[in-house]
Write a protein that holds these residues in place. Structure first.
Motif, PDB file in Angstrom:
ATOM      1  N   MET A 153       0.866  -1.180   0.000  1.00 44.43           N
ATOM      2  CA  MET A 153       0.000   0.000   0.000  1.00 44.43           C
ATOM      3  C   MET A 153       0.901   1.227   0.000  1.00 44.43           C
ATOM      4  O   MET A 153       1.328   1.699   1.056  1.00 44.43           O
ATOM      5  CB  MET A 153      -0.913  -0.020   1.232  1.00 44.43           C
TER       6      MET A 153
ATOM      7  N   ARG B  21     -15.929  -0.351  -6.859  1.00 41.43           N
ATOM      8  CA  ARG B  21     -14.941   0.326  -7.695  1.00 41.43           C
ATOM      9  C   ARG B  21     -14.461  -0.640  -8.767  1.00 41.43           C
ATOM     10  O   ARG B  21     -14.099  -1.784  -8.451  1.00 41.43           O
ATOM     11  CB  ARG B  21     -13.739   0.755  -6.853  1.00 41.43           C
TER      12      ARG B  21
ATOM     13  N   ASP C 150     -11.878  -0.471 -12.515  1.00 48.86           N
ATOM     14  CA  ASP C 150     -10.550   0.067 -12.747  1.00 48.86           C
ATOM     15  C   ASP C 150     -10.531   1.572 -13.005  1.00 48.86           C
ATOM     16  O   ASP C 150      -9.465   2.178 -13.100  1.00 48.86           O
ATOM     17  CB  ASP C 150      -9.848  -0.685 -13.881  1.00 48.86           C
TER      18      ASP C 150
ATOM     19  N   PRO D  38      -8.310   9.127  -2.441  1.00 48.53           N
ATOM     20  CA  PRO D  38      -8.404   7.768  -1.890  1.00 48.53           C
ATOM     21  C   PRO D  38      -7.054   7.360  -1.290  1.00 48.53           C
ATOM     22  O   PRO D  38      -6.027   7.969  -1.616  1.00 48.53           O
ATOM     23  CB  PRO D  38      -8.722   6.904  -3.113  1.00 48.53           C
TER      24      PRO D  38
ATOM     25  N   TRP E   1      -3.727   5.170  -1.133  1.00 50.46           N
ATOM     26  CA  TRP E   1      -2.976   4.542  -2.235  1.00 50.46           C
ATOM     27  C   TRP E   1      -3.573   3.175  -2.536  1.00 50.46           C
ATOM     28  O   TRP E   1      -3.668   2.341  -1.640  1.00 50.46           O
ATOM     29  CB  TRP E   1      -1.501   4.338  -1.867  1.00 50.46           C
ATOM     30  N   LYS E   2      -3.973   2.976  -3.750  1.00 49.10           N
ATOM     31  CA  LYS E   2      -4.524   1.667  -4.106  1.00 49.10           C
ATOM     32  C   LYS E   2      -3.401   0.626  -4.048  1.00 49.10           C
ATOM     33  O   LYS E   2      -2.374   0.780  -4.716  1.00 49.10           O
ATOM     34  CB  LYS E   2      -5.122   1.716  -5.519  1.00 49.10           C
TER      35      LYS E   2
ATOM     36  N   GLN F 252      -3.400  -3.629  -8.546  1.00 47.00           N
ATOM     37  CA  GLN F 252      -3.182  -2.875  -9.786  1.00 47.00           C
ATOM     38  C   GLN F 252      -3.144  -3.834 -10.980  1.00 47.00           C
ATOM     39  O   GLN F 252      -2.523  -4.896 -10.905  1.00 47.00           O
ATOM     40  CB  GLN F 252      -1.852  -2.112  -9.731  1.00 47.00           C
TER      41      GLN F 252
ATOM     42  N   ARG G 218      -4.701 -10.225  -7.121  1.00 46.37           N
ATOM     43  CA  ARG G 218      -5.741  -9.244  -7.340  1.00 46.37           C
ATOM     44  C   ARG G 218      -7.140  -9.862  -7.403  1.00 46.37           C
ATOM     45  O   ARG G 218      -8.112  -9.261  -6.977  1.00 46.37           O
ATOM     46  CB  ARG G 218      -5.438  -8.555  -8.667  1.00 46.37           C
TER      47      ARG G 218
ATOM     48  N   ALA H  51      -6.343  -4.050   0.959  1.00 45.60           N
ATOM     49  CA  ALA H  51      -7.594  -3.881   0.212  1.00 45.60           C
ATOM     50  C   ALA H  51      -8.669  -3.278   1.108  1.00 45.60           C
ATOM     51  O   ALA H  51      -9.471  -2.451   0.670  1.00 45.60           O
ATOM     52  CB  ALA H  51      -8.052  -5.225  -0.349  1.00 45.60           C
TER      53      ALA H  51
ATOM     54  N   PHE I 202      -7.951   0.431   1.750  1.00 45.61           N
ATOM     55  CA  PHE I 202      -8.281   1.144   0.507  1.00 45.61           C
ATOM     56  C   PHE I 202      -9.790   1.301   0.362  1.00 45.61           C
ATOM     57  O   PHE I 202     -10.296   2.342  -0.048  1.00 45.61           O
ATOM     58  CB  PHE I 202      -7.701   0.378  -0.692  1.00 45.61           C
ATOM     59  N   GLU I 203     -10.532   0.262   0.732  1.00 53.21           N
ATOM     60  CA  GLU I 203     -11.990   0.262   0.618  1.00 53.21           C
ATOM     61  C   GLU I 203     -12.637   1.285   1.560  1.00 53.21           C
ATOM     62  O   GLU I 203     -13.550   2.004   1.178  1.00 53.21           O
ATOM     63  CB  GLU I 203     -12.493  -1.164   0.949  1.00 53.21           C
TER      64      GLU I 203
ATOM     65  N   CYS J  56      -9.765   7.207   3.397  1.00 57.97           N
ATOM     66  CA  CYS J  56      -9.414   8.267   2.438  1.00 57.97           C
ATOM     67  C   CYS J  56      -8.538   9.324   3.103  1.00 57.97           C
ATOM     68  O   CYS J  56      -8.480   9.442   4.326  1.00 57.97           O
ATOM     69  CB  CYS J  56     -10.659   8.899   1.823  1.00 57.97           C
TER      70      CYS J  56
END
Ligand SMILES: *Cc1c(COP(=O)(O)O)cnc(C)c1O
Length: 426
Positions: free
Chosen positions: A104, A322, A324, A354, A356-357, A362, A380, A394, A397-398, A401
């Motif tokens: 991340m 979400r 891509d 957001p 960092w994805k 990715q 992924r 994950a 990220f979900e 923010c």
């Protein structure tokens, strides 16, 4: 605090996530470079930046480069050549070798691993610190005992257990590259970020805690490395009357004009950290009572508070999807999600972002492994929950923010942002 509905009109200027703040000395040093014609990649400003950067972090040497990504690239070259020898032309220094990387983070952390032909294997994030999980790193070494390099970033200026990560590396005979781009001035147990790695890099990019508009430094305890970094970053000329070359070079050196800006900014590093600290705690106070948490501060760390972030408690997340490129959410009473909060903040003319994805989510790394603290390898396609064990990156990220964290944001502006976030839970 009570803010009426119609007081939440958009700001007449944008409130940024993090933007440059100049003071005056920067111009003096830039002008000095101009007036003396040192408009080059040599000069007093560079010497001074290197001296100050090394002194602040408490390492022996800093080498001024055009950005942090190039510093990380040279770190990868040094590590690769030390571990695997000098590559032949056409091959990278990490060619075909697995490298354990933060998952991340900004992709600049590990792009240089790929430049040198390395294969990133991602290490999941620790829930308690939002940084590389030392337990997952140990599991990864059990799976791949041959791995000899770890690249670890300190997220948003809030150091995790970089001390433990270093210990694990030492036990495994592996080298550590520390990406302290976001963490300049932050400490763990009184030690500055940038001083833990065998090689480390810091950034003066425009949105970092201090900036030269661009720029970075490679940090090292080793004089030979410092000298070689200066050589590699200026096209690797040998000592001869003509242009003599024994190895590949780069045009990575810092400009003396930019160094002037950075030199001036260093006088304000502590002030910027203090402003960011106040912003973090104003959010923490203002969001009290809501089902959210701020990004964590772990024991023994003193962050630089670069970006204030929040994470929404699971039970208060509305549905959010979400793909891509887009995000959708379904509004539910009393619940919200990062997408709704970021949209609300944007409507106010402020900038959030957001988290960092994670790299293992990715598209370009879809076939790469990510190791969790249970020792499972996930990729992924099985994001979020893998084999009943949480995919921490994950999940953050979900639900998380970054909030507007600009040090020029006023308390009143921040209060309106806080009120806007509160209303997302209506
Ligand atoms: C900003 C950043 C970089 C890259 O810095 P540049 O100076 O822009 O090259 C690398 N890693 C992380 C974690 C960053 O946030």
């Amino acid at each position: 605090m009570f803010i009426k509905c119609d007081d939440l009109k958009p700001f007449d200027h944008k409130v940024y996530l993090a933007s440059p703040t100049m003071h005056g000395e920067e111009l003096k040093y830039m002008t000095e470079a101009f007036d003396t014609n040192w408009m080059s990649t040599v000069g007093k400003n560079i010497d001074e930046v290197e001296r100050i950067a090394a002194e602040k972090v408490g390492v022996k040497y800093a080498v001024g480069l055009c950005n942090c990504t190039s510093a990380l690239h040279l770190c990868c070259k040094f590590a690769g050549e030390r571990l695997y020898g000098k590559p032949t032309i056409g091959h990278g220094a990490l060619e075909g070798k697995r490298v354990f990387c933060s998952d991340m983070t900004f992709d600049a952390t590990l792009n240089p691993v790929v430049y040198e032909g390395g294969i990133p294997v991602f290490i999941d994030t620790e829930e308690e610190s939002w940084n590389m999980d030392p337990v997952a790193l140990e599991k990864a070494f059990e799976l791949y005992p041959d791995v000899k390099l770890v690249v670890c970033a300190e997220l948003y200026g809030f150091p995790g257990r970089i001390d433990l990560i270093k210990e694990i590396c030492e036990k495994q005979g592996a080298l550590l590259i520390e990406d302290a781009a976001e963490a300049m001035g932050a400490t763990l147990n009184g030690k500055q970020c940038g001083s833990f790695g065998d090689y480390a890099a810091i950034s003066y990019n425009g949105n970092k805690i201090i900036t030269g508009s661009a720029g970075g430094c490679l940090l090292t305890k080793d004089l030979e490395v410092a000298n070689k970094a200066r050589k590699w970053s200026t096209q690797a000329r040998e000592n001869a009357p003509w242009y003599q070359h024994e190895e590949v070079g780069y045009n990575y050196r810092m400009s003396n004009v930019i160094a002037g800006v950075i030199r001036g900014q260093y006088n304000y590093l502590e002030e910027h950290i203090e402003q960011k600290r106040v912003i973090y705690y104003r959010y923490a106070e203002g969001l009290k009572g809501l089902p959210v948490k701020m990004n964590p501060i772990t024991d023994g760390t003193e962050p630089n508070y670069w970006l204030s972030c929040l994470i929404i408690d699971k039970d208060y997340m509305c549905k959010q999807v979400r793909d891509d490129s887009k995000a959708l959410y379904v509004k539910e009473k009393g619940k919200t999600c990062p997408t709704e909060i970021l949209e609300a903040i944007a409507t106010l003319n402020a900038e959030g972002r957001p988290i960092w994805k994670p790299m293992h989510m990715q598209p370009m790394y879809r076939m790469h492994e990510c190791v969790g603290r249970d020792g499972t390898i996930r990729c992924r396609t099985n994001a979020y929950i893998a084999g009943g064990v949480k995919d921490v990156g994950a999940d953050i990220f979900e639900r998380g923010c970054c909030l507007p964290s600009d040090n020029k944001m006023t308390a009143e502006e921040q209060d309106k942002i806080i009120e806007t976030i509160k209303r997302c839970f209506d």
